[in-house]
Design an enzyme around this catalytic site. Structure first.
Site, PDB file in Angstrom:
ATOM      1  N   HIS A  18      73.672-119.052  46.428  1.00  0.00           N
ATOM      2  CA  HIS A  18      74.393-118.971  45.160  1.00  0.00           C
ATOM      3  C   HIS A  18      75.820-119.448  45.363  1.00  0.00           C
ATOM      4  CE1 HIS A  18      76.218-115.419  46.900  1.00  0.00           C
ATOM      5  NE2 HIS A  18      75.032-114.855  47.062  1.00  0.00           N
ATOM      6  N   CYS A 126      70.258 -98.386  59.179  1.00  0.00           N
ATOM      7  CA  CYS A 126      69.948 -99.004  57.873  1.00  0.00           C
ATOM      8  C   CYS A 126      69.070-100.224  58.109  1.00  0.00           C
ATOM      9  CB  CYS A 126      71.211 -99.412  57.116  1.00  0.00           C
ATOM     10  SG  CYS A 126      70.811-100.375  55.619  1.00  0.00           S
ATOM     11  N   CYS A 129      70.665-103.536  56.679  1.00  0.00           N
ATOM     12  CA  CYS A 129      71.746-104.070  57.514  1.00  0.00           C
ATOM     13  C   CYS A 129      71.237-104.388  58.919  1.00  0.00           C
ATOM     14  CB  CYS A 129      72.886-103.071  57.672  1.00  0.00           C
ATOM     15  SG  CYS A 129      73.709-102.623  56.153  1.00  0.00           S
ATOM     16  N   HIS A 150      74.488-100.553  51.282  1.00  0.00           N
ATOM     17  CA  HIS A 150      73.305-100.541  50.408  1.00  0.00           C
ATOM     18  C   HIS A 150      73.144 -99.241  49.618  1.00  0.00           C
ATOM     19  CE1 HIS A 150      72.395-103.760  53.327  1.00  0.00           C
ATOM     20  NE2 HIS A 150      71.931-104.343  52.260  1.00  0.00           N
ATOM     21  N   LYS A 298      82.216-108.509  45.787  1.00  0.00           N
ATOM     22  CA  LYS A 298      81.783-109.697  46.513  1.00  0.00           C
ATOM     23  C   LYS A 298      80.469-110.164  45.893  1.00  0.00           C
ATOM     24  CE  LYS A 298      80.186-111.482  50.861  1.00  0.00           C
ATOM     25  NZ  LYS A 298      79.057-111.340  51.754  1.00  0.00           N
ATOM     26  N   LYS A 301      73.402-110.689  46.039  1.00  0.00           N
ATOM     27  CA  LYS A 301      72.192-110.236  45.376  1.00  0.00           C
ATOM     28  C   LYS A 301      72.274-108.733  45.075  1.00  0.00           C
ATOM     29  CE  LYS A 301      67.282-110.123  46.346  1.00  0.00           C
ATOM     30  NZ  LYS A 301      66.393-109.979  47.499  1.00  0.00           N
TER      31      LYS A 301
HETATM   32 ZN   LIG Z   1      72.697-101.186  54.692  1.00  0.00          ZN
END
Ligand SMILES: [Zn+2]
Length: 496
Positions: A18, A126, A129, A150, A298, A301
């Site tokens: 994008h 995570c 990540c 997230h 920022k 998605k």
């Molecule tokens: Zn994360």
């Protein structure tokens, strides 16, 4: 001959590229094109980072093999980069066989040096990540640990893993960081973090039973090499570190990595240490930029504020408009806020009015008053000076990685030319040869200097006014050139 090697980060293809990816990639492309225009032997590398648990899970969800997924996504990246006129020399994929071989060899060499060891690890993890978070790093919601990025619950994970002895490189990093990061403030940020937290060894492998989509660890097949460790090495694969030392030695000393500030730590502390472990000098520069943001976040998605490339190409009628606006706003240190109003107004006032409208007027006048042919043995001193001034400022800026001031220098020159045409009124003169010749020299200079940013418009103008764009040197004014103007093009249609 000078040389130049430039890279973008390799992108994680869990979604289509994008405007945020375009921001980084167009910047790298602009520098690559600038160096080619200067006559430098240039190599430009971009690509996709195709391993890891996130892609493994995305493929599982769709019921396909991860390779099928990344094949599809790599094609999408290539498609969008062709829409944006990205002139890369190689599109690297971390699933390329030469890359996988290099990673195995590199990790084995570092292991044999005693810089990789096995130990157990437990912590909050995570999946998105692919990263462990320690207390203080994660969020606490109802007393439970959550990923700060997230905002979902972290998993508790206990496992044996392999560590890279990052802690060995503290003194080394303190010595080299400052000279190899631009702007320097980012080096200071990394140094402060090292000062505050120290350098901890980092895990470079994942148990195969959990993450099988990756390069196997050569000395322990129960493990897969961690995606970051694998990905960073692409910068060596791209210039043939393994198979062709001559090519590697030619380009590595002039390596420039363009990155967003969110991946600064990996590209400095970890990457420089990995290179040191392989007896390779740090890259010439890691060039860091701040974020492109939309509605305060920022662009990405997960933030739900993506601006698609298709939309931008349609709105600005091709790649040039969006390339120009993004580079005009490009800022290494400050976040840039995307708003359509701002983008439209820069496009209209600078490209359509200051540049495009001047080109159109000059073209029409040369055809009408001079039958399409213009030459002169003298140039107006004010315009000649404006060209020289722009040319110097432009080079000085780009040689220090600053794109926006380089563009501003060209615009300033074009503003002088606009004032000149309005004041001299060549349409009222019997023989405006000298005026129009001076203006032709100015727009020709603009098209050469803007070529790295707006390659299509520059090429179109050169064809219409009968010259070619070959070398940056040619942007300097000359006398006695013969112009044959066969068309007065409208380079940029205004957005209303
Ligand atoms: Zn994360």
């Amino acid at each position: 001959m000078e040389r130049f090697y430039i890279t973008t980060p390799i992108y994680y293809p869990n979604a289509e590229p994008h405007i945020g990816h375009a921001y980084t990639t167009i910047y790298a492309d602009t520098l690559a094109r600038y160096h080619r225009l200067k006559g430098d032997d240039t190599f430009f590398l971009t690509g996709t980072d195709e391993h890891g648990q996130k892609l493994q899970r995305a493929a599982e969800k769709r019921g396909i093999h991860p390779k099928e997924l990344v094949d599809e996504m790599a094609e999408k990246y290539k498609y969008y980069w062709s829409l944006m006129d990205i002139s890369y020399d190689r599109f690297i994929r971390t699933t390329d066989p030469d890359h996988e071989e290099l990673v195995k060899e590199a990790v084995t060499r570092i292991y044999r040096k005693g810089l990789i060891y096995k130990a157990s690890y437990a912590g909050h993890y995570c999946v998105d990540c692919e990263k462990f978070y320690s207390p203080g790093e994660y969020l606490e919601i109802d007393g439970k640990p959550y990923c700060p990025i997230h905002r979902k619950p972290l998993e508790w994970l206990e496992e044996e893993t392999y560590y890279f002895k990052l802690s060995e490189f503290e003194d080394y990093l303190k010595k080299v960081l400052e000279d190899h990061v631009y702007p320097r403030s980012y080096a200071h940020e990394v140094l402060r973090k090292i000062e505050k937290e120290g350098l901890k060894d980092v895990s470079i492998a994942r148990p195969k039973e959990r993450v099988w989509w990756g390069i196997p660890l050569p000395f322990d097949p129960d493990y897969t090499i961690y995606v970051w460790f694998d990905a960073l090495l692409n910068y060596l694969t791209g210039i043939k570190y393994r198979e062709d030392p001559e090519t590697f030695n030619k380009y590595w000393p002039v390596a420039h990595h363009v990155i967003g500030k969110d991946i600064l730590w990996f590209h400095t502390a970890i990457w420089f240490s990995m290179l040191r472990a392989l007896d390779i000098d740090p890259p010439r520069k890691v060039i860091v930029h701040a974020f492109l943001i939309n509605r305060g976040l920022k662009i990405g998605k997960s933030a739900g504020n993506v601006v698609p490339i298709d939309y931008l190409v349609e709105r600005y009628r091709g790649s040039d408009g969006i390339r120009y606006v993004l580079m005009r706003l490009f800022n290494p240190s400050k976040d840039v806020d995307y708003t359509q109003e701002l983008f439209d107004s820069i496009y209209n006032s600078e490209l359509a009015d200051t540049y495009g409208n001047l080109v159109r007027r000059v073209g029409v006048l040369v055809k009408k008053k001079l039958g399409g042919r213009a030459s002169s043995e003298t140039i107006d001193a004010e315009l000649e000076q404006a060209i020289h001034k722009a040319y110097e400022k432009y080079q000085e800026s780009l040689d220090s990685y600053e794109v926006s001031p380089a563009i501003e220098a060209v615009m300033e020159m074009l503003r002088v030319a606009n004032a000149y045409i309005n004041r001299e009124k060549p349409w009222e003169k019997n023989d405006p040869s000298r005026d129009l010749y001076s203006l032709l020299e100015t727009v020709r200079a603009a098209s050469i200097m803007l070529y790295p940013v707006t390659p299509r418009a520059s090429t179109r103008l050169a064809e219409a006014f009968g010259y070619t764009i070959e070398r940056l040197d040619d942007a300097q004014p000359v006398k006695g050139r013969e112009y044959t103007v066969n068309e007065a093009p409208i380079l940029f249609k205004k957005i209303v």
